[in-house]
Design a protein around this motif. Sequence first.
Motif, PDB file in Angstrom:
ATOM      1  N   GLU A 206      34.748  39.795  43.739  1.00 53.80           N
ATOM      2  CA  GLU A 206      35.011  39.103  42.474  1.00 53.80           C
ATOM      3  C   GLU A 206      35.100  40.069  41.284  1.00 53.80           C
ATOM      4  O   GLU A 206      35.599  39.694  40.212  1.00 53.80           O
ATOM      5  CB  GLU A 206      33.942  38.039  42.194  1.00 53.80           C
ATOM      6  CG  GLU A 206      32.522  38.547  42.182  1.00 53.80           C
ATOM      7  CD  GLU A 206      31.845  38.412  43.537  1.00 53.80           C
ATOM      8  OE1 GLU A 206      30.606  38.242  43.539  1.00 53.80           O
ATOM      9  OE2 GLU A 206      32.540  38.483  44.575  1.00 53.80           O
ATOM     10  N   LEU A 207      34.637  41.302  41.460  1.00 51.78           N
ATOM     11  CA  LEU A 207      34.766  42.315  40.413  1.00 51.78           C
ATOM     12  C   LEU A 207      36.089  43.054  40.512  1.00 51.78           C
ATOM     13  O   LEU A 207      36.452  43.808  39.616  1.00 51.78           O
ATOM     14  CB  LEU A 207      33.594  43.303  40.479  1.00 51.78           C
ATOM     15  CG  LEU A 207      32.206  42.715  40.203  1.00 51.78           C
ATOM     16  CD1 LEU A 207      31.132  43.787  40.368  1.00 51.78           C
ATOM     17  CD2 LEU A 207      32.144  42.102  38.805  1.00 51.78           C
ATOM     18  N   ILE A 208      36.797  42.851  41.592  1.00 52.28           N
ATOM     19  CA  ILE A 208      38.127  43.443  41.801  1.00 52.28           C
ATOM     20  C   ILE A 208      39.210  42.403  41.560  1.00 52.28           C
ATOM     21  O   ILE A 208      40.196  42.660  40.867  1.00 52.28           O
ATOM     22  CB  ILE A 208      38.236  44.028  43.220  1.00 52.28           C
ATOM     23  CG1 ILE A 208      37.280  45.228  43.356  1.00 52.28           C
ATOM     24  CG2 ILE A 208      39.679  44.447  43.524  1.00 52.28           C
ATOM     25  CD1 ILE A 208      37.205  45.818  44.737  1.00 52.28           C
ATOM     26  N   TYR A 209      39.005  41.211  42.111  1.00 52.09           N
ATOM     27  CA  TYR A 209      39.946  40.110  41.894  1.00 52.09           C
ATOM     28  C   TYR A 209      39.584  39.415  40.577  1.00 52.09           C
ATOM     29  O   TYR A 209      38.944  38.375  40.540  1.00 52.09           O
ATOM     30  CB  TYR A 209      39.890  39.128  43.065  1.00 52.09           C
ATOM     31  CG  TYR A 209      40.580  39.624  44.304  1.00 52.09           C
ATOM     32  CD1 TYR A 209      41.916  39.309  44.575  1.00 52.09           C
ATOM     33  CD2 TYR A 209      39.892  40.420  45.228  1.00 52.09           C
ATOM     34  CE1 TYR A 209      42.544  39.766  45.714  1.00 52.09           C
ATOM     35  CE2 TYR A 209      40.529  40.878  46.380  1.00 52.09           C
ATOM     36  CZ  TYR A 209      41.854  40.542  46.622  1.00 52.09           C
ATOM     37  OH  TYR A 209      42.479  40.996  47.762  1.00 52.09           O
ATOM     38  N   THR A 210      39.998  40.026  39.494  1.00 54.89           N
ATOM     39  CA  THR A 210      39.668  39.528  38.163  1.00 54.89           C
ATOM     40  C   THR A 210      40.672  40.045  37.154  1.00 54.89           C
ATOM     41  O   THR A 210      41.309  41.087  37.387  1.00 54.89           O
ATOM     42  CB  THR A 210      38.253  39.956  37.742  1.00 54.89           C
ATOM     43  OG1 THR A 210      37.997  39.536  36.411  1.00 54.89           O
ATOM     44  CG2 THR A 210      38.089  41.470  37.823  1.00 54.89           C
ATOM     45  N   ASN A 211      40.820  39.352  36.046  1.00 59.68           N
ATOM     46  CA  ASN A 211      41.672  39.839  34.952  1.00 59.68           C
ATOM     47  C   ASN A 211      40.894  40.679  33.962  1.00 59.68           C
ATOM     48  O   ASN A 211      41.487  41.283  33.065  1.00 59.68           O
ATOM     49  CB  ASN A 211      42.318  38.649  34.214  1.00 59.68           C
ATOM     50  CG  ASN A 211      43.344  37.931  35.073  1.00 59.68           C
ATOM     51  OD1 ASN A 211      44.058  38.542  35.837  1.00 59.68           O
ATOM     52  ND2 ASN A 211      43.396  36.609  34.933  1.00 59.68           N
TER      53      ASN A 211
END
Length: 217
Positions: A206-211
């Motif tokens: 979730e820290l990579i797949y984020t804007n």
Amino acid sequence: MNYETFLASLQKLIGHYTSEEFKQELTDAKKEFFDNTGSLDVNKPYFNLRMHQFYEWYFLTRPMKSYMKTPLVVCDQHRNLRLTEDDLFAIQVLKTNQHSFFEFIKTKNENILVKDLFAGNKIEVFQSDFVFGFDQKEYFQARIVEMNKKYYFLKSFCFHPESAQKFILEQIKLHQKNADLNREDLLLRLNKMRYKFEQYKHVKPELIYTNDNKLGL
């Protein structure tokens, strides 16, 4: 034309646009595609898959700087390609390609039933080679073409972790609501996120797949 003959024509077409004549174009494209996703290691298990992703993107999606059009659009103008009837047919098939996010539904004999997450429709894909290895918990990027009234996958797949599904769906919904957003930009961005996830295995997805990208990855 059968699927193997179609792939042979595709390989011929890609081979032309990765030749010495297009060396700078190819160099620029590799930088665009692989930038900020870690080094491309030939010893990694996903190396061949990454190259399929790149070559299909290079031929089908990326406009060449010298033509401002994709190789697919201009290839029938290049006489030195010496296109055969099979090649010309393959070009028309490639123009039907759907590049999207898909959800695996089930296998159906030798076919695979998937759902296009952008369009919402289900597609039955004819291809026994890819029946095994699909996970219902993973969304994946792929290209599908229509040939002889059947649907086939091309060779580039990008599977995303289950924990990225919420973010992916949110991004798809944004694009569905705003026609000015470019789907290919999103697909490339999420492709890069997938390989950052591979590169930084110690970082929560979730820290990579984020804007937000608070970590600056």
